[in-house]
Design a protein around this motif. Structure first.
Motif, PDB file in Angstrom:
ATOM      1  N   TRP A   1     -22.330  13.527  22.323  1.00 10.05           N
ATOM      2  CA  TRP A   1     -21.703  14.573  21.502  1.00 10.05           C
ATOM      3  C   TRP A   1     -21.236  15.744  22.363  1.00 10.05           C
ATOM      4  O   TRP A   1     -20.981  16.827  21.827  1.00 10.05           O
ATOM      5  CB  TRP A   1     -22.688  15.074  20.435  1.00 10.05           C
ATOM      6  CG  TRP A   1     -22.923  14.083  19.356  1.00 10.05           C
ATOM      7  CD1 TRP A   1     -23.896  13.124  19.321  1.00 10.05           C
ATOM      8  CD2 TRP A   1     -22.167  13.904  18.153  1.00 10.05           C
ATOM      9  NE1 TRP A   1     -23.794  12.377  18.180  1.00 10.05           N
ATOM     10  CE2 TRP A   1     -22.752  12.832  17.440  1.00 10.05           C
ATOM     11  CE3 TRP A   1     -21.058  14.555  17.596  1.00 10.05           C
ATOM     12  CZ2 TRP A   1     -22.265  12.392  16.219  1.00 10.05           C
ATOM     13  CZ3 TRP A   1     -20.582  14.121  16.378  1.00 10.05           C
ATOM     14  CH2 TRP A   1     -21.172  13.048  15.704  1.00 10.05           C
TER      15      TRP A   1
ATOM     16  N   ILE B   1     -22.813  17.726  24.230  1.00 17.70           N
ATOM     17  CA  ILE B   1     -23.685  18.903  24.137  1.00 17.70           C
ATOM     18  C   ILE B   1     -24.287  19.136  25.524  1.00 17.70           C
ATOM     19  O   ILE B   1     -24.827  18.197  26.122  1.00 17.70           O
ATOM     20  CB  ILE B   1     -24.788  18.694  23.081  1.00 17.70           C
ATOM     21  CG1 ILE B   1     -24.135  18.486  21.710  1.00 17.70           C
ATOM     22  CG2 ILE B   1     -25.733  19.886  23.033  1.00 17.70           C
ATOM     23  CD1 ILE B   1     -25.098  18.076  20.628  1.00 17.70           C
TER      24      ILE B   1
ATOM     25  N   VAL C   1     -24.793  24.430  20.262  1.00 15.26           N
ATOM     26  CA  VAL C   1     -26.002  23.776  19.754  1.00 15.26           C
ATOM     27  C   VAL C   1     -27.240  24.369  20.420  1.00 15.26           C
ATOM     28  O   VAL C   1     -28.249  24.654  19.771  1.00 15.26           O
ATOM     29  CB  VAL C   1     -25.932  22.251  19.990  1.00 15.26           C
ATOM     30  CG1 VAL C   1     -27.239  21.584  19.606  1.00 15.26           C
ATOM     31  CG2 VAL C   1     -24.792  21.662  19.196  1.00 15.26           C
TER      32      VAL C   1
ATOM     33  N   LEU D   1     -24.892  26.920  11.006  1.00 13.32           N
ATOM     34  CA  LEU D   1     -24.880  25.523  11.446  1.00 13.32           C
ATOM     35  C   LEU D   1     -23.606  24.832  10.968  1.00 13.32           C
ATOM     36  O   LEU D   1     -22.975  24.076  11.723  1.00 13.32           O
ATOM     37  CB  LEU D   1     -26.130  24.804  10.913  1.00 13.32           C
ATOM     38  CG  LEU D   1     -26.322  23.357  11.341  1.00 13.32           C
ATOM     39  CD1 LEU D   1     -26.414  23.233  12.839  1.00 13.32           C
ATOM     40  CD2 LEU D   1     -27.554  22.765  10.691  1.00 13.32           C
ATOM     41  N   ALA D   2     -23.246  25.105   9.716  1.00 18.88           N
ATOM     42  CA  ALA D   2     -22.008  24.510   9.198  1.00 18.88           C
ATOM     43  C   ALA D   2     -20.814  24.985  10.028  1.00 18.88           C
ATOM     44  O   ALA D   2     -19.923  24.199  10.362  1.00 18.88           O
ATOM     45  CB  ALA D   2     -21.830  24.879   7.735  1.00 18.88           C
TER      46      ALA D   2
ATOM     47  N   VAL E   1     -20.674  23.135  13.351  1.00 19.01           N
ATOM     48  CA  VAL E   1     -20.140  21.780  13.185  1.00 19.01           C
ATOM     49  C   VAL E   1     -18.622  21.840  12.998  1.00 19.01           C
ATOM     50  O   VAL E   1     -17.874  21.040  13.566  1.00 19.01           O
ATOM     51  CB  VAL E   1     -20.845  21.101  11.987  1.00 19.01           C
ATOM     52  CG1 VAL E   1     -20.155  19.805  11.625  1.00 19.01           C
ATOM     53  CG2 VAL E   1     -22.310  20.844  12.315  1.00 19.01           C
ATOM     54  N   ALA E   2     -18.170  22.822  12.224  1.00 19.53           N
ATOM     55  CA  ALA E   2     -16.729  22.960  11.988  1.00 19.53           C
ATOM     56  C   ALA E   2     -16.001  23.270  13.290  1.00 19.53           C
ATOM     57  O   ALA E   2     -14.935  22.718  13.569  1.00 19.53           O
ATOM     58  CB  ALA E   2     -16.483  24.057  10.968  1.00 19.53           C
TER      59      ALA E   2
ATOM     60  N   ARG F   1     -16.791  22.420  16.221  1.00 16.76           N
ATOM     61  CA  ARG F   1     -16.716  21.233  17.061  1.00 16.76           C
ATOM     62  C   ARG F   1     -15.607  20.299  16.596  1.00 16.76           C
ATOM     63  O   ARG F   1     -14.867  19.742  17.393  1.00 16.76           O
ATOM     64  CB  ARG F   1     -18.045  20.498  17.052  1.00 16.76           C
ATOM     65  CG  ARG F   1     -17.998  19.314  17.968  1.00 16.76           C
ATOM     66  CD  ARG F   1     -19.081  18.310  17.694  1.00 16.76           C
ATOM     67  NE  ARG F   1     -18.756  17.078  18.382  1.00 16.76           N
ATOM     68  CZ  ARG F   1     -18.024  16.118  17.857  1.00 16.76           C
ATOM     69  NH1 ARG F   1     -17.536  16.256  16.652  1.00 16.76           N
ATOM     70  NH2 ARG F   1     -17.784  15.027  18.522  1.00 16.76           N
ATOM     71  N   THR F   2     -15.519  20.137  15.282  1.00 13.69           N
ATOM     72  CA  THR F   2     -14.499  19.221  14.766  1.00 13.69           C
ATOM     73  C   THR F   2     -13.102  19.720  15.110  1.00 13.69           C
ATOM     74  O   THR F   2     -12.242  18.958  15.530  1.00 13.69           O
ATOM     75  CB  THR F   2     -14.660  19.092  13.242  1.00 13.69           C
ATOM     76  OG1 THR F   2     -15.984  18.653  12.990  1.00 13.69           O
ATOM     77  CG2 THR F   2     -13.677  18.105  12.676  1.00 13.69           C
TER      78      THR F   2
ATOM     79  N   PHE G   1     -18.685  21.712  21.787  1.00 15.81           N
ATOM     80  CA  PHE G   1     -19.682  22.715  21.386  1.00 15.81           C
ATOM     81  C   PHE G   1     -19.755  23.836  22.415  1.00 15.81           C
ATOM     82  O   PHE G   1     -20.511  24.787  22.241  1.00 15.81           O
ATOM     83  CB  PHE G   1     -21.061  22.068  21.280  1.00 15.81           C
ATOM     84  CG  PHE G   1     -21.282  21.259  20.033  1.00 15.81           C
ATOM     85  CD1 PHE G   1     -21.266  21.866  18.787  1.00 15.81           C
ATOM     86  CD2 PHE G   1     -21.536  19.896  20.085  1.00 15.81           C
ATOM     87  CE1 PHE G   1     -21.491  21.139  17.631  1.00 15.81           C
ATOM     88  CE2 PHE G   1     -21.759  19.151  18.940  1.00 15.81           C
ATOM     89  CZ  PHE G   1     -21.731  19.767  17.709  1.00 15.81           C
TER      90      PHE G   1
ATOM     91  N   LEU H   1     -12.483  12.531  19.416  1.00 15.66           N
ATOM     92  CA  LEU H   1     -13.927  12.755  19.337  1.00 15.66           C
ATOM     93  C   LEU H   1     -14.619  11.430  19.077  1.00 15.66           C
ATOM     94  O   LEU H   1     -14.017  10.522  18.526  1.00 15.66           O
ATOM     95  CB  LEU H   1     -14.243  13.676  18.148  1.00 15.66           C
ATOM     96  CG  LEU H   1     -13.532  15.006  18.103  1.00 15.66           C
ATOM     97  CD1 LEU H   1     -13.797  15.647  16.766  1.00 15.66           C
ATOM     98  CD2 LEU H   1     -14.063  15.888  19.199  1.00 15.66           C
TER      99      LEU H   1
ATOM    100  N   GLY I   1     -16.640  10.976  16.849  1.00 11.52           N
ATOM    101  CA  GLY I   1     -16.723  10.840  15.404  1.00 11.52           C
ATOM    102  C   GLY I   1     -15.405  10.434  14.774  1.00 11.52           C
ATOM    103  O   GLY I   1     -15.356   9.951  13.655  1.00 11.52           O
TER     104      GLY I   1
ATOM    105  N   ALA J   1     -19.787   6.804  14.944  1.00 12.03           N
ATOM    106  CA  ALA J   1     -20.653   7.973  15.133  1.00 12.03           C
ATOM    107  C   ALA J   1     -21.506   8.214  13.894  1.00 12.03           C
ATOM    108  O   ALA J   1     -22.694   8.558  13.990  1.00 12.03           O
ATOM    109  CB  ALA J   1     -19.804   9.196  15.438  1.00 12.03           C
TER     110      ALA J   1
ATOM    111  N   TRP K   1     -18.555  15.967   8.862  1.00 11.59           N
ATOM    112  CA  TRP K   1     -17.483  16.978   8.929  1.00 11.59           C
ATOM    113  C   TRP K   1     -16.278  16.398   9.661  1.00 11.59           C
ATOM    114  O   TRP K   1     -15.132  16.609   9.268  1.00 11.59           O
ATOM    115  CB  TRP K   1     -17.977  18.248   9.621  1.00 11.59           C
ATOM    116  CG  TRP K   1     -17.042  19.402   9.438  1.00 11.59           C
ATOM    117  CD1 TRP K   1     -15.770  19.511   9.903  1.00 11.59           C
ATOM    118  CD2 TRP K   1     -17.293  20.601   8.697  1.00 11.59           C
ATOM    119  NE1 TRP K   1     -15.219  20.702   9.514  1.00 11.59           N
ATOM    120  CE2 TRP K   1     -16.128  21.402   8.776  1.00 11.59           C
ATOM    121  CE3 TRP K   1     -18.389  21.097   7.991  1.00 11.59           C
ATOM    122  CZ2 TRP K   1     -16.027  22.658   8.165  1.00 11.59           C
ATOM    123  CZ3 TRP K   1     -18.293  22.353   7.388  1.00 11.59           C
ATOM    124  CH2 TRP K   1     -17.117  23.108   7.477  1.00 11.59           C
ATOM    125  N   ASP K   2     -16.545  15.623  10.707  1.00  8.72           N
ATOM    126  CA  ASP K   2     -15.455  14.992  11.457  1.00  8.72           C
ATOM    127  C   ASP K   2     -14.575  14.164  10.533  1.00  8.72           C
ATOM    128  O   ASP K   2     -13.406  13.984  10.782  1.00  8.72           O
ATOM    129  CB  ASP K   2     -16.034  14.055  12.536  1.00  8.72           C
ATOM    130  CG  ASP K   2     -16.303  14.798  13.811  1.00  8.72           C
ATOM    131  OD1 ASP K   2     -15.962  15.983  13.864  1.00  8.72           O
ATOM    132  OD2 ASP K   2     -16.877  14.197  14.743  1.00  8.72           O
TER     133      ASP K   2
ATOM    134  N   VAL L   1     -26.217  21.794   4.090  1.00  6.40           N
ATOM    135  CA  VAL L   1     -26.865  22.948   4.749  1.00  6.40           C
ATOM    136  C   VAL L   1     -27.477  23.891   3.712  1.00  6.40           C
ATOM    137  O   VAL L   1     -28.528  24.478   3.951  1.00  6.40           O
ATOM    138  CB  VAL L   1     -25.918  23.728   5.700  1.00  6.40           C
ATOM    139  CG1 VAL L   1     -25.519  22.896   6.875  1.00  6.40           C
ATOM    140  CG2 VAL L   1     -24.720  24.273   4.999  1.00  6.40           C
TER     141      VAL L   1
END
Lengths: 526, 471
Positions: A71, A73, A133, A177-178, A181-182, A184-185, A190, A520, A522, B311, B390-391, B402
C-alpha cells in the motif's frame, strides 16, 4: 541517517518504547522512578542533535523505510521548523514529569511510568511523521496511555472525565481516517510530502478540510468542542495535565499547519473567516469562564481554551507574523501552562484541595513557590519580558494586518487573561491564610529542579525570541508560499462564491502525475 | 493423487480419526486427549509448510491455491488456540472430552475442505460438514438450560438458511448451467439479463452470511454465544467465520463492481455495522456484546468484498485472520476469568487489574484491536478494507464504517474501563490464574500487536491469494 551519526528521531521514539518494555522487569518502585528519570535524561541528550537544525524551510533528520510496500506506506520521519520545538519540548517534559510525579503518584507506579513513556514515544511520532498512516498510528496510539493516566490516577470524577476525553478525541479523529483514505485514492500515496506537492480540486479540499479540521478542532480544543478539556485537566494527575496541556493540545494546531494548510490550501482560505470567528469565540469564552472559576486547575484549564484560541487565530490569519506567533505560542503555552499545572500539583500534594479558598495566602509561608507562581502567571497573561508576550503580540500583529475587527475582538481576550490570572494570584499570594499552612514546607530540591528549566525558558524566549523565530520562520514561509501558489494554480480566490469554487479543478494535475485514474493496487482488477 | 497438495487436510483428518479411536477404545479413567494441543501446534506447522501448494483435484472441484492455503493456516491456528483454550473446560464432563474435541476437529476439517472447494455443491457439502459437528457441540454445557435454547436456535436457523442456500443453488444451476466458480465467472450477472441467477446467487450467499452473522442473518449469534460454553463460543465466534469469508472471497471473484448484488452487499454491510454496534451498546453480558460486535465486524469484512478487486479481496482475507486473532484473544481472557464456566458480565470484569494484571492487559489489547486502534492488527486490517472500498467508489460505505468505529469505541472501552478502573466486589471469589495461562494470553496479544506493527509479510500472502483469484 543524519549528521548526528544515528537516526535521531527514531531513537527519540524507540528509546521510551524500549524502556516501557524494560519496566516490566523492574520490581521496586523507587527503581522504576529512577530508571524512567534516567531514560528521560537520555531522551533529552538524544534530542540535542536537533539543535543542529539548519533553518532553510525544508525537512531534516529524515528517515525513510518501507513499511507496508503493498500500500506504499512508509516509515517516514523528519523535522522542520513547524515541529522542531514541539519534539524538543516533548523530550524535555519526560524527565520533568517523572520528577513532578515522584511523590504525587502513590499507586501502580510501574504502570504510570509505562504510560508516560508510551505517551512520549507517540507524541514525538505525531510531530515527526511524514506518512499519513504513520501519523494516524501515532495520533491514536497516544490516546490509550492518556486515557489510562486520567482513568487510573485521576481525581474523584476520573471515570467520567477519561471516557469523555477518549470518546471526543477518537470520534473526532475517525473522520480524519476517512480523509486519509480519500487522499490516498485521489493523490495516489500516503506520503505527506508527495501529497503536498499535488493540487486537488476545490470540492475535494472542501470535504477533506472539514473532516481533518473536525479532528484537529476537538484536539485543540476549539469552542464548542472543548467540553472534554476542563474535565480531563481537572481529573488528570499533574504529569497527565502537563502532557495534555503542553503537548497533546498542540497536536491539533500542528495538524492544521502540517496537513490542512498545505493539502487543502483553497479550503483553508475559504474557511479561514469561520476559523477566525471560532478562535475569537474560544478566546473570549475561555477567558470569561475562567474568570468565574473557584477551582485553580479548572481556571487554568479554561485559560488553555483561550490561549489555544490565540494559536488557531494566528494560524488562520495566514500571514507570516500570525503563523510565527502561533507556533511560538504553541511552545509558550506548553511551557507556561505545563509549569502552572506542575505548581498546582505540588500545592495539591500539600493541601489536598484545588479550591482557591483552600490555598490562599501562601505568599507569607512559601516565598519560593510564590516566585514561580507569579512568574508563570505573568507569563500566562503575556506580560512583557515573558515568552507569551512575544507570541501574543505577533499573533495580534498578524491579525491586524488582515482584519482590524478580528484584532479588536481578540484584544479583550488578552485583558481577560490579565483579569483572571491576577485575581487568582492575588488570592493565592495574599488572601486570608488559614493557620495550618504554617506547617507546609516551601519548595524542596526536587521541585526546584523541575521548575527551574521551565522558568529559564520563560525568560529566555521572552528576552531573546530571535533564535527560535529564525528556526521556524523559513518553514512558515514555505507553507504560506505553497498555499498561495496552489491557490493560484487552482484559480481560487477568496471572494469567489462557493458554487463557482466547487467547479475548480487543477489544470496542472495531469502534469504533476496525479491525474485520474491513478495506478493503485486497489484500482486494478488483476 | 498428489497427497502433498492436501497435507493439512490429511493431517486434520488423522487427528479426527485418532480422536475417534480414543473415544471408542477409552477406559473409564480417560481424562481426554491431553496430547491434542501439541498435535494441533504441529498441525499449524504442517499447514504453514504447504502455503505455496498449487493444484486442482477431483475433477477440478477441489482447488489448492494461495487463498485456500492461507485460510488453512488460519483455520489450523484457530483450531490450535481453541484446543488450548478448551483444555480444562469446567462445564464439560470428563467422559465427553474426547468426543468434544473430535467434533471440534471434524468441524475444522470441514472448514479446511470449504477453503479449497471450487464448485458450489462441494462448497455446500463442506459447509454442512463443518456445521453439523457444531450442532452437537453447542448444547454441551453442564446442566445449563440456556445451552439447549442456544442449540435449538442454531440448528433451526441453520436448517432454514441451509434450505434457502440450497434453493438459491438450484436457481444458479438452472440459469447458468454450471456449478463451477470458474465457469460462473464467465457468465453474465445482470438483473436485466439473468434475474434468476442474481436471485439465486443472493440466496446462496445467504447461507454464508448466516455463518458470518451478517445482518439480517445474525439473530442466532448473540443468543448462541450467550447460551453455549465460553470455550465453544470462542470457536463458534471465530473459526467458522473464516470458512464463510473464504467462500465469500471466492464467490466475490464472480462479482464485478457496481453490479446489483454488490450494491445489495454494500447496503447489508452498512446495516450490519450500524445495527450490530448500536445493539452492542446496551449489552451487559460480555459474550452477547461480542456477539453483536461480530455482526458489525461482518459488515466490515464486506467492505473488502464489495470492492471486487484483488486489493479488496486480500483486505477481507487479511481482516478475517486479524478478526480470528483478536476475537480469540478476547474470548481467551473471558474463558480464564470464568472459573466455573459461567457467563461473564461487564461487572464481572471489575478489578481484573488486581486479580490478574497480565490478563487485564491482554483484554485491553484485544479490545483496542477490535475498535481498530493503532498500532494493533485491527487498525491495519481496517485501513486496508477502507482504502480498498474507497478506491472503488464506495465512499459512502467508508464514511458509514468510520462513523461506526466511533460508536464502537464506547462498548469496547467499557471492557477496559471495567477491568482497569472499577474495583471488584470484595466478596467475589478469588480467581486462580496460572502464569502459564497468562503467558498464553500474552502470546496472543503479542501476535495482535505484531500483526499491527508489521502487517506487510502476512498481507503480502493475502495479496498473492487475492491476485490469484482474479484473472
Amino acid at each position: 541517517m543524519t549528521d548526528a551519526g544515528y537516526p535521531v528521531i527514531s531513537s527519540l521514539i524507540f528509546l521510551p518504547l524500549a524502556a516501557s518494555v524494560a519496566l516490566f522487569f523492574i520490581r521496586q518502585d523507587g527503581f522504576v522512578r529512577g530508571f524512567t528519570l534516567v531514560v528521560g535524561i537520555l531522551e533529552c541528550l538524544l534530542a540535542l542533535p536537533l539543535f543542529g537544525y539548519v533553518p532553510n524551510g525544508g525537512y531534516q533528520f529524515e528517515e525513510t523505510v518501507a513499511w507496508i510496500p503493498a500500500w506504499d506506506i512508509t516509515y517516514h520521519l523528519a523535522v522542520d521548523g513547524l515541529s522542531l520545538f514541539m519534539v524538543m519540548l516533548t523530550a524535555v517534559l519526560l524527565p520533568l514529569c517523572v520528577l513532578c510525579s515522584w511523590t504525587y503518584i502513590g499507586k501502580r507506579i510501574k504502570e504510570f511510568h509505562f504510560c508516560l513513556l508510551l505517551m512520549t514515544a507517540a507524541c514525538v511520532g505525531v510531530f515527526t511523521a511524514l506518512d499519513f498512516v504513520l501519523f494516524y498510528v501515532f495520533w491514536e496510539a497516544m490516546l490509550v496511555p492518556m486515557y489510562l493516566l486520567i482513568a487510573v490516577w485521576g481525581g474523584p470524577e476520573r471515570k467520567y472525565a477519561s471516557i469523555k476525553f477518549f470518546l471526543y478525541t477518537l470520534a473526532g479523529s475517525t473522520l480524519l481516517l476517512a480523509a486519509i483514505v480519500a487522499f490516498r485514492t485521489v493523490g495516489g500515496t500516503f506520503d505527506i510530502t508527495v501529497l503536498t506537492s499535488k493540487t486537488f480540486s476545490f470540492e475535494f479540499q472542501f470535504w477533506t478540510f472539514l473532516a481533518m479540521a473536525l479532528a484537529f478542532a476537538v484536539k485543540v480544543p476549539m469552542f464548542p468542542l472543548h467540553t472534554w478539556l476542563p474535565a480531563a485537566h481537572v481529573q488528570a494527575p499533574s504529569a497527565g495535565s502537563v502532557i495534555l496541556a503542553a503537548v497533546l493540545l498542540k497536536m491539533g494546531t500542528y495538524g492544521f499547519l502540517r496537513l490542512c494548510l498545505p493539502l487543502a490550501p483553497a479550503a483553508s482560505v475559504y474557511f479561514a473567516p469561520m476559523m477566525i470567528a471560532v478562535s475569537i469565540a474560544s478566546i473570549l469564552y475561555g477567558g470569561l469562564i475562567a474568570l468565574g472559576q473557584k477551582d485553580i486547575k479548572k481556571l487554568v484549564a479554561y485559560s488553555s481554551v483561550a490561549h489555544m484560541g490565540f494559536v488557531t487565530l494566528g494560524i488562520f490569519v495566514l500571514t507570516q507574523r500570525g503563523v510565527e506567533g502561533a507556533i511560538l505560542q504553541m511552545l509558550n503555552h506548553g511551557i507556561t501552562t505545563g509549569a502552572l499545572f506542575m505548581l498546582i500539583g505540588l500545592i495539591y500534594e500539600r493541601s489536598h484541595s484545588r479550591e482557591i479558598v483552600d490555598n490562599q495566602g501562601l505568599g507569607k509561608f512559601m516565598p519560593a513557590f510564590m516566585f514561580f507562581w507569579g512568574l508563570f502567571s505573568l507569563s500566562s497573561l503575556a506580560f512583557p519580558g515573558t515568552n507569551s508576550f512575544v507570541g501574543e503580540v505577533l499573533v495580534l500583529a498578524g491579525t491586524f494586518e488582515v482584519n482590524n475587527w478580528a484584532g479588536f475582538l481578540a484584544i479583550p481576550g488578552a485583558m481577560l487573561a490579565a483579569a483572571y490570572m491576577l485575581r487568582l494570584m492575588q488570592k493565592v499570594a495574599w488572601g486570608d491564610p488559614s493557620s495550618y499552612k504554617k506547617k507546609w514546607g516551601d519548595l524542596n530540591g526536587r521541585e526546584w529542579i523541575y521548575l527551574m528549566p521551565m522558568a529559564f525558558l520563560v525568560f529566555y524566549i521572552g528576552f531573546a525570541p530571535g533564535p527560535a523565530l529564525r528556526m521556524i520562520s523559513p518553514s512558515i514561509t514555505t507553507v504560506l508560499t505553497t498555499v498561495e501558489q496552489k491557490n493560484q494554480t487552482l484559480g481560487f480566490h477568496k471572494d469567489m462564491p462557493l458554487a463557482e469554487c466547487m467547479q475548480l479543478e487543477p489544470t496542472a494535475r495531469v502534469a504533476d502525475g496525479a491525474a485520474s485514474p491513478v495506478s493503485l493496487p486497489g484500482k486494478e482488477r488483476l | 493423487m498428489n497427497f502433498d497438495l492436501v497435507m493439512p487436510e490429511l493431517f486434520q483428518l488423522l487427528v479426527v480419526v485418532a480422536l475417534f479411536v480414543q473415544s471408542v477404545v477409552r477406559g473409564r479413567d480417560d481424562t481426554g486427549p491431553r496430547w491434542l494441543p501439541v498435535v494441533a501446534i504441529i498441525g499449524v506447522v504442517v499447514a504453514a509448510s504447504k502455503l505455496g501448494a498449487q493444484g486442482v483435484l477431483f475433477e477440478d472441484v477441489y482447488r489448492v491455491d494461495a487463498l485456500s492455503q492461507f485460510f488453512k493456516v488460519a483455520i489450523s491456528l484457530g483450531f490450535c488456540v481453541t484446543v488450548i483454550n478448551a483444555q480444562n473446560q469446567p462445564t464439560l464432563e470428563t467422559q465427553k472430552r474426547t468426543d468434544y474435541f473430535m467434533m471440534l476437529s471434524l468441524s475444522a476439517w470441514g472448514l479446511m475442505l470449504l477453503a479449497s472447494a471450487a464448485e458450489l455443491i462441494t462448497l455446500y457439502l463442506a459447509l454442512e460438514l463443518s456445521s453439523y459437528s457444531l450442532y452437537a457441540l453447542i448444547p454441551l454445557r453442564g446442566n445449563d438450560r440456556r445451552a439447549s435454547e442456544a442449540a435449538i436456535k442454531y440448528i433451526l436457523f441453520g436448517a432454514v438458511v441451509t434450505a434457502v442456500a440450497l434453493y438459491g443453488l438450484s436457481y444458479i444451476m438452472a440459469s447458468q448451467h454450471t456449478t463451477y466458480i470458474q465457469g460462473l465467472m464467465e457468465k453474465t450477472w445482470s438483473m436485466a439479463e439473468n434475474p434468476m441467477a442474481v436471485v439465486g446467487l443472493t440466496l446462496f450467499l445467504g447461507g454464508f452470511f448466516y455463518k458470518l452473522a451478517l445482518f439480517p442473518f445474525h439473530f442466532w449469534c448473540p443468543d448462541v454465544y450467550e447460551g453455549t460454553s465460553n470455550e465453544t463460543a470462542a470457536y463458534v465466534a471465530t473459526v467458522p467465520k473464516l470458512g464463510a469469508v473464504v467462500v465469500l472471497v471466492r464467490l466475490s471473484s464472480v462479482l464485478s463492481p457496481g453490479m446489483e448484488v454488490t450494491n445489495i452487499l454494500a447496503i447489508l454491510a452498512a446495516l450490519s455495522m450500524t445495527i450490530g454496534n448500536l445493539t452492542a451498546l446496551v449489552q451487559k453480558d460480555v459474550k452477547r456484546l461480542l456477539g453483536y460486535s461480530s455482526v458489525s465486524h461482518a459488515g466490515y469484512v464486506m467492505l473488502g468484498l464489495v470492492s471486487g478487486t484483488a486489493a479488496g479481496l486480500s483486505a477481507a482475507t487479511f481482516y478475517a485472520l486479524v478478526y480470528l486473532l483478536m476475537n480469540l484473544t478476547c474470548f481467551y481472557v473471558i474463558s480464564r476469568i470464568a472459573v466455573n464456566g459461567e457467563n461473564v458480565t461487564l461487572n464481572g470484569l471489575n478489578g481484573l487489574y488486581r486479580k490478574s494484571p497480565g490478563l487485564a492487559l491482554v483484554l485491553a489489547v484485544s479490545a483496542f484491536a477490535l475498535v481498530g486502534l493503532p498500532p494493533t492488527a485491527g487498525f491495519a486490517g481496517k485501513l486496508f478494507l477502507l482504502a480498498s472500498a474507497w478506491d472503488h467508489g464506495y465512499n459512502w460505505l467508508v464514511i458509514v464504517a468510520v462513523l461506526n468505529t466511533a460508536i464502537a469505541i464506547y462498548y469496547y472501552l467499557n471492557l477496559v474501563r471495567h477491568a482497569y478502573t472499577e474495583e471488584s466486589d470484595a466478596a467475589a471469589p478469588a480467581t486462580s490464574i496460572s502464569s502459564g495461562q497468562v503467558a498464553m494470553g500474552g502470546i496472543l496479544a503479542a501476535c495482535v500487536l505484531l500483526l499491527g506493527v508489521l502487517p506487510a509479510p502476512i498481507y503480502d500472502l493475502a495479496l498473492t491469494a487475492g491476485k490469484a483469484l482474479l484473472p
